[in-house]
Scaffold this motif. Sequence first.
Motif, PDB file in Angstrom:
ATOM      1  N   SER A 144      15.335 -42.497  -2.343  1.00 30.64           N
ATOM      2  CA  SER A 144      15.403 -41.205  -3.027  1.00 30.64           C
ATOM      3  C   SER A 144      16.837 -40.952  -3.464  1.00 30.64           C
ATOM      4  CB  SER A 144      14.935 -40.086  -2.093  1.00 30.64           C
ATOM      5  OG  SER A 144      13.624 -40.318  -1.628  1.00 30.64           O
ATOM      6  N   ILE A 145      16.984 -40.143  -4.489  1.00 31.21           N
ATOM      7  CA  ILE A 145      18.318 -39.779  -4.966  1.00 31.21           C
ATOM      8  C   ILE A 145      18.411 -38.273  -5.111  1.00 31.21           C
ATOM      9  CG2 ILE A 145      18.680 -41.972  -6.162  1.00 31.21           C
ATOM     10  CD1 ILE A 145      18.108 -40.469  -8.804  1.00 31.21           C
ATOM     11  N   SER A 146      19.577 -37.751  -4.809  1.00 36.66           N
ATOM     12  CA  SER A 146      19.897 -36.347  -5.061  1.00 36.66           C
ATOM     13  C   SER A 146      20.976 -36.307  -6.123  1.00 36.66           C
ATOM     14  CB  SER A 146      20.397 -35.683  -3.778  1.00 36.66           C
ATOM     15  OG  SER A 146      21.035 -34.441  -4.054  1.00 36.66           O
ATOM     16  N   LEU A 147      20.918 -35.337  -7.009  1.00 33.22           N
ATOM     17  CA  LEU A 147      21.897 -35.243  -8.085  1.00 33.22           C
ATOM     18  C   LEU A 147      22.997 -34.242  -7.765  1.00 33.22           C
ATOM     19  CD1 LEU A 147      19.602 -35.484 -11.234  1.00 33.22           C
ATOM     20  CD2 LEU A 147      20.631 -37.297  -9.841  1.00 33.22           C
ATOM     21  N   PHE A 148      23.279 -34.054  -6.474  1.00 36.74           N
ATOM     22  CA  PHE A 148      24.351 -33.171  -6.018  1.00 36.74           C
ATOM     23  C   PHE A 148      25.655 -33.549  -6.723  1.00 36.74           C
ATOM     24  CE2 PHE A 148      27.627 -32.175  -2.690  1.00 36.74           C
ATOM     25  CZ  PHE A 148      27.449 -30.796  -2.683  1.00 36.74           C
ATOM     26  N   GLY A 201      23.512 -34.256 -16.954  1.00 31.53           N
ATOM     27  CA  GLY A 201      22.599 -33.122 -17.049  1.00 31.53           C
ATOM     28  C   GLY A 201      23.281 -31.818 -16.719  1.00 31.53           C
ATOM     29  N   LYS A 202      22.502 -30.737 -16.764  1.00 31.47           N
ATOM     30  CA  LYS A 202      23.048 -29.386 -16.582  1.00 31.47           C
ATOM     31  C   LYS A 202      22.801 -28.798 -15.208  1.00 31.47           C
ATOM     32  CE  LYS A 202      22.862 -27.991 -21.457  1.00 31.47           C
ATOM     33  NZ  LYS A 202      22.373 -26.966 -22.411  1.00 31.47           N
ATOM     34  N   ASP A 203      21.929 -29.406 -14.411  1.00 32.09           N
ATOM     35  CA  ASP A 203      21.633 -28.865 -13.087  1.00 32.09           C
ATOM     36  C   ASP A 203      21.450 -30.009 -12.101  1.00 32.09           C
ATOM     37  OD1 ASP A 203      19.776 -27.851 -10.834  1.00 32.09           O
ATOM     38  OD2 ASP A 203      20.366 -25.996 -11.811  1.00 32.09           O
ATOM     39  N   GLY A 204      22.199 -29.945 -11.001  1.00 34.77           N
ATOM     40  CA  GLY A 204      22.182 -31.041 -10.044  1.00 34.77           C
ATOM     41  C   GLY A 204      21.389 -30.772  -8.787  1.00 34.77           C
ATOM     42  N   SER A 205      20.469 -29.822  -8.826  1.00 36.06           N
ATOM     43  CA  SER A 205      19.693 -29.518  -7.620  1.00 36.06           C
ATOM     44  C   SER A 205      18.509 -30.462  -7.440  1.00 36.06           C
ATOM     45  CB  SER A 205      19.188 -28.070  -7.666  1.00 36.06           C
ATOM     46  OG  SER A 205      18.302 -27.876  -8.761  1.00 36.06           O
ATOM     47  N   GLY A 206      18.262 -31.306  -8.408  1.00 37.74           N
ATOM     48  CA  GLY A 206      17.073 -32.149  -8.375  1.00 37.74           C
ATOM     49  C   GLY A 206      17.137 -33.289  -7.372  1.00 37.74           C
ATOM     50  N   ILE A 207      15.971 -33.597  -6.785  1.00 37.79           N
ATOM     51  CA  ILE A 207      15.803 -34.748  -5.898  1.00 37.79           C
ATOM     52  C   ILE A 207      14.638 -35.572  -6.447  1.00 37.79           C
ATOM     53  CG2 ILE A 207      15.233 -35.531  -3.569  1.00 37.79           C
ATOM     54  CD1 ILE A 207      16.489 -32.982  -2.515  1.00 37.79           C
ATOM     55  N   HIS A 237      23.914 -37.299   3.323  1.00 36.44           N
ATOM     56  CA  HIS A 237      24.714 -36.178   2.828  1.00 36.44           C
ATOM     57  C   HIS A 237      24.123 -35.486   1.608  1.00 36.44           C
ATOM     58  CE1 HIS A 237      27.874 -34.545   0.112  1.00 36.44           C
ATOM     59  NE2 HIS A 237      28.225 -33.919   1.218  1.00 36.44           N
ATOM     60  N   ASP A 238      23.988 -36.217   0.502  1.00 31.55           N
ATOM     61  CA  ASP A 238      23.555 -35.591  -0.753  1.00 31.55           C
ATOM     62  C   ASP A 238      22.156 -34.993  -0.659  1.00 31.55           C
ATOM     63  OD1 ASP A 238      25.937 -36.416  -1.807  1.00 31.55           O
ATOM     64  OD2 ASP A 238      25.086 -37.710  -3.359  1.00 31.55           O
ATOM     65  N   ILE A 239      21.247 -35.739  -0.048  1.00 33.81           N
ATOM     66  CA  ILE A 239      19.857 -35.286  -0.042  1.00 33.81           C
ATOM     67  C   ILE A 239      19.686 -34.058   0.848  1.00 33.81           C
ATOM     68  CG2 ILE A 239      17.481 -35.932   0.518  1.00 33.81           C
ATOM     69  CD1 ILE A 239      18.048 -38.676  -0.507  1.00 33.81           C
ATOM     70  N   VAL A 240      20.409 -33.982   1.953  1.00 34.11           N
ATOM     71  CA  VAL A 240      20.362 -32.775   2.781  1.00 34.11           C
ATOM     72  C   VAL A 240      20.884 -31.577   1.997  1.00 34.11           C
ATOM     73  CG1 VAL A 240      21.324 -31.662   4.837  1.00 34.11           C
ATOM     74  CG2 VAL A 240      20.428 -33.992   4.984  1.00 34.11           C
ATOM     75  N   LEU A 296      22.931 -22.256  -2.647  1.00 38.15           N
ATOM     76  CA  LEU A 296      24.344 -22.579  -2.491  1.00 38.15           C
ATOM     77  C   LEU A 296      24.574 -24.060  -2.202  1.00 38.15           C
ATOM     78  CD1 LEU A 296      25.563 -19.584  -0.244  1.00 38.15           C
ATOM     79  CD2 LEU A 296      25.503 -19.728  -2.743  1.00 38.15           C
ATOM     80  N   MET A 297      23.782 -24.624  -1.310  1.00 44.09           N
ATOM     81  CA  MET A 297      24.029 -25.986  -0.865  1.00 44.09           C
ATOM     82  C   MET A 297      23.773 -27.043  -1.934  1.00 44.09           C
ATOM     83  SD  MET A 297      25.189 -26.536   2.268  1.00 44.09           S
ATOM     84  CE  MET A 297      24.420 -27.971   3.048  1.00 44.09           C
ATOM     85  N   SER A 298      23.140 -26.669  -3.031  1.00 47.45           N
ATOM     86  CA  SER A 298      22.822 -27.631  -4.083  1.00 47.45           C
ATOM     87  C   SER A 298      23.961 -27.859  -5.065  1.00 47.45           C
ATOM     88  CB  SER A 298      21.573 -27.185  -4.854  1.00 47.45           C
ATOM     89  OG  SER A 298      20.431 -27.271  -4.045  1.00 47.45           O
ATOM     90  N   TYR A 299      25.042 -27.115  -4.941  1.00 48.47           N
ATOM     91  CA  TYR A 299      26.117 -27.191  -5.922  1.00 48.47           C
ATOM     92  C   TYR A 299      27.459 -27.292  -5.210  1.00 48.47           C
ATOM     93  CZ  TYR A 299      22.199 -25.390  -8.558  1.00 48.47           C
ATOM     94  OH  TYR A 299      20.940 -25.228  -9.101  1.00 48.47           O
ATOM     95  N   THR A 300      28.289 -28.227  -5.623  1.00 46.90           N
ATOM     96  CA  THR A 300      29.592 -28.400  -4.974  1.00 46.90           C
ATOM     97  C   THR A 300      30.432 -27.136  -5.064  1.00 46.90           C
ATOM     98  OG1 THR A 300      30.584 -29.297  -7.001  1.00 46.90           O
ATOM     99  CG2 THR A 300      29.610 -30.876  -5.458  1.00 46.90           C
TER     100      THR A 300
END
Length: 500
Positions: free
Chosen positions: A427-431, A404-410, A208-211, A221-225
């Motif tokens: 791997s981790i996604s910061l979604f 952090g301030k931006d959750g688009s990072g993987i 889910h998160d990494i996709v 758009l998909m990187s932010y809830t």
Amino acid sequence: MARTRREIYSLGETWNDTVLWYAKAIKELGPRPVTRKASWRYLAAMHDFDRDQWIDLGYLAAGEALPPQAEQDAYWKQCQHGSWYFLPWHRAYLSSFEDIVGAAVKALGGPDDWALPYWNYSSQSNPSALNVPPAFLARTMPDGSANPLFVTARFGRTLNRDSVQLDTQLSDGDFVGIDDGPDAGVGGPRTIFMDHGDTEGLIEAQPHDIVHGQLGGRGGLMSYTTLAALDPIFWLHHANIDRLWEVWLKRDPANKNPAEADWLNGPTRKRRFAIFGPDEKDRASNPQDVLSTEKMGYIYDDTSDPLKGITRRRRRLEDFLAHRQTFTIAEEGRPQAMPAGGKFELMGSNDKKIALGPETATARVKLAPRPLESLTGSFSSTALRADTPGEPDRVFLRLENISGKDGSGIFDVFVRGPDGEHMPVGSISLFGLERASARGGSHAGTGLTKTLEITKAVDALHLNKADLDELEVSIVPRSDVRKEDQIKVGQITLYRQSGG
């Protein structure tokens, strides 16, 4: 009769009837005022909403009327993440969306059994599975008009195979993990209404998160809830996540949903779920109301087991035997493994925060000798035998209090063994990072916690007290991460847990 959700690539040509009607319905729902429940934007805001972001990206006009605040408080910003309600809430939400889109399709002259397709990016038989379906990349529809399935703020085109692997997720037999422990289970930890919890279930963490992160990219758009549900591909992604819940249940009769009233009845404190149908009237949407997809009006065309029945224990044995020639431990007189039943023990931790940015970050986790001796003693062919009760200990690496301030990072995570070998452990996604870091948010800005099971790496590295007293962890950015994102990991910990 229940309608059937089908895999999008199995539907044939790019503009097959299912996809074409989806696009036409979105074109119908899009212009409706955001104050109307059965509108594209209202449905997206139910997941999450940020007024400034929506205005910046052109999804809301400055000064545009919004629903009354009491209505927003009831219906908007409901998404359940880091919660054992993640799967059931999204199922209810998805069903509401499908019914509303289906009503629009029918009103436009389409079929009355239209069903939302899903995107099975984990398919091993489809060579195109990792690619965004072509209809979502085309700027125009067959008639030459603008394609509502295409959004400019979607920067990913192809997924990585290792980001959509399902071995760990589907072979785990527990929906709920250990309370306050390293294993959150397939479905997530026990929580109240939790719009952005800090610990996720296995299916939520991956795929889910990494996709989300790979499709959205920085600024997508998909990187932010707060923006994700504005992208039409969001719904196909979540249809597949919902399907994986069914796959997990059906692959093993022992796999069960929680039977606890606190789960079945949904949250009773803080907030309750508020979901409605095409008539814009509320309908029952607690977990107990969404256990049967057929009773809800839909089924999936394929819920077969991609793991062919392989269990976690069987996978452990295969991993162990693959490294047996380098991993030699005594079979007799080995230390006593931790008692079964979900016990866990801290094995070590680092001693300071670390910053994540465009360069590789490295931390050293100091290991306690006694837990390490017991751990290595539990990793043996004897412990993995079919007639041995329970299973050997498992090992989890936790990155805690990530803010952090931006959750688009993987990020890709590696551990280094005594011989210098760097082993990938996941791997981790910061979604969802922005919400989790907000001090006024649902958990006071404590951030995200990401958990990776590293048992396979420990099998391969044959860790023991004689070899090392610390574990080196490297966190490597895979995506566009910047220093100004101010991403920090509060602490890195290592746990051993009894296999149960």
